[in-house]
Design an enzyme around this catalytic site. Structure first.
Site, PDB file in Angstrom:
ATOM      1  N   GLY A 103       0.791  -1.224   0.000  1.00  0.00           N
ATOM      2  CA  GLY A 103       0.000   0.000   0.000  1.00  0.00           C
ATOM      3  C   GLY A 103       0.824   1.276   0.000  1.00  0.00           C
ATOM      4  O   GLY A 103       0.325   2.335   0.336  1.00  0.00           O
ATOM      5  N   ASP A 137       1.359  -1.380 -13.805  1.00  0.00           N
ATOM      6  CA  ASP A 137       2.055  -2.121 -12.755  1.00  0.00           C
ATOM      7  C   ASP A 137       2.382  -3.536 -13.204  1.00  0.00           C
ATOM      8  O   ASP A 137       3.480  -4.050 -12.982  1.00  0.00           O
ATOM      9  CB  ASP A 137       1.182  -2.189 -11.491  1.00  0.00           C
ATOM     10  CG  ASP A 137       0.810  -0.807 -10.979  1.00  0.00           C
ATOM     11  OD1 ASP A 137       1.401   0.178 -11.462  1.00  0.00           O
ATOM     12  OD2 ASP A 137      -0.080  -0.738 -10.109  1.00  0.00           O
TER      13      ASP A 137
END
Ligand code: ADP
Ligand code: MG
Length: 389
Positions: A119, A174
């Site tokens: 995160g 990503d």
């Protein structure tokens, strides 16, 4: 601490068939451009997520993580949007998406160990998905790790897992980084057609360091604001009569902006268009070894994200301002914004001074202490060499 294969054996009562891993990433430049069909320039981090796995001859997935208490047992054909919920969606979603794409996959026993900060905007989610996809490709004989096309298919399945099962509406940068990056290179990623090329990024040769600072801030705004930015871009593209804002990059910017009805849409569009141009400017500067220019472009990107796109925050601005004041070539927020991480390009001899100055600035502003670390451009998803035969 026992190694991952031993922990796997204790948990499941048999050894894993192997261990696969995939990297997190930082994006050097090209932020909020992926869903606009634009350009991005990520590097793979040395930080990786490992997946110990063994193939099953039924359709059951047993999924556990060293970073999470919860685990799950689910059949591939039960996987759907929001099921399983929580972190295991990222893993189960990959097998589901591969099957949806027509690949013959069966069940797996999986234990993951993530070394990408979770995160922090460094893409632990794609590292997780891609480590699992790599394992599935090898264990079910799909051979997809062996070619760029195969890797693109794995990246697509991982993105689908994240979008459709985990419910996170992210672009494909990503997963592309985790599947295609090579050491000492950045990946120029064209998000319109998925084309990739390798750009030299060998900072050691220049005695320069890329410092990543995890601000450890995560502002609750992030999800809603991300959706709002995507909506604004879609609306602007619609009004301009194009599929993606990328398609107006070659038009005069003034004319593009004049065609939009309000200031907010104009600023959002200006960020996207100028950011896409900055990606190729950084590519050129890297090829020329002109780090001063790379630094200037980093700062221009940050200012555009802060002022036009409005996705920065106090913590990210403080890292950038402090690093630049301490003589960094340049610095910018990276990732979606509203927290997460910033990057600074600094001379090797200045790294300690810059990171202490950032720590001091955070302490003075009474913010949670940030974590800074130097990174190099590392490699993509692969089977670990030491993994059992
Ligand atoms: P980022 O990708 O920037 O790290 P995300 O919110 O996209 O942030 O993904 C983080 C989520 O991914 C975590 O909250 C967790 O659900 C999942 N995740 C990532 N790595 C692991 C891990 N090693 N074990 C369990 N869950 C993980
Ligand atoms: Mg993520």
């Amino acid at each position: 601490m026992p190694r991952l294969p031993e922990t796997f054996a204790t948990l499941y009562g048999h050894a894993p068939d192997g261990v696969w891993s995939a990297p997190g990433r930082v994006n050097l430049i090209g932020e909020h451009t992926d869903y606009n069909g634009g350009l991005a320039l990520p590097i793979a981090l040395p930080h990786r997520t490992s997946c110990a796995a063994s193939a099953r001859d039924d359709d059951v997935l047993r999924i556990a993580s060293l970073q999470e208490e919860s685990s799950v047992e689910v059949r591939i054909d039960e996987v759907a949007a929001g099921h399983p919920s929580g972190w295991t969606a990222y893993v189960a979603g990959v097998l589901w998406a591969l099957r949806e794409a027509g690949y013959a996959v069966r069940g797996l026993d999986v234990l993951v160990d993530g070394r990408v900060p979770l995160g922090a905007g460094l893409s632990s989610s794609a590292a997780l998905e891609c480590s699992v996809a790599a394992a599935a490709s090898d264990l079910f004989g799909l051979g997809l790790l062996e070619s760029a096309e195969g890797r693109a298919a794995l990246a697509a399945a991982c993105q689908r897992a994240e979008n459709d099962v985990a419910g996170a509406p992210t672009g494909g940068m990503d997963q592309a980084a985790a599947m295609h990056c090579t050491p000492a290179h950045a990946l120029r990623l064209d998000c319109r057609d998925g084309a990739t090329s390798q750009v030299p990024f060998d900072l050691e040769a220049h005695d320069v360091v890329l410092l990543v600072t995890d601000t450890r801030a995560s502002h609750a705004l992030a999800d809603g604001q991300y959706g709002a930015r995507r909506d604004a871009c879609e609306k602007a593209a619609d009004l301009l009569g194009v599929e993606f804002l990328r398609d107006v990059v070659d038009r005069p910017l003034d004319e593009t902006l004049d065609a939009l009805p309000d200031d907010e849409l104009r600023r959002r569009t200006r960020h996207v268009v100028t950011e896409i141009e900055r990606v190729d400017a950084v590519v050129d500067a890297l090829r020329d070894g002109d780090l001063d220019e790379v630094g200037r472009l980093f700062v221009a990107s940050h200012e555009s994200l802060r002022d036009d796109y409005e996705v920065s925050c106090t913590e990210l601005d403080l890292v950038v301002d402090t690093a630049v004041a301490q003589g960094a070539f340049g610095a910018r927020m990276t990732g979606g914004g509203f927290g997460g991480s910033a990057i600074s390009l600094v001379r090797a001899e200045d790294v300690d001074r810059v990171s202490s100055a950032i720590e001091d600035a955070f302490a003075e502003a009474r913010l949670t202490a940030p974590v800074s670390f130097a990174v190099t451009a590392a490699g993509s998803a692969a089977r670990d060499r030491l993994s059992p035969a």
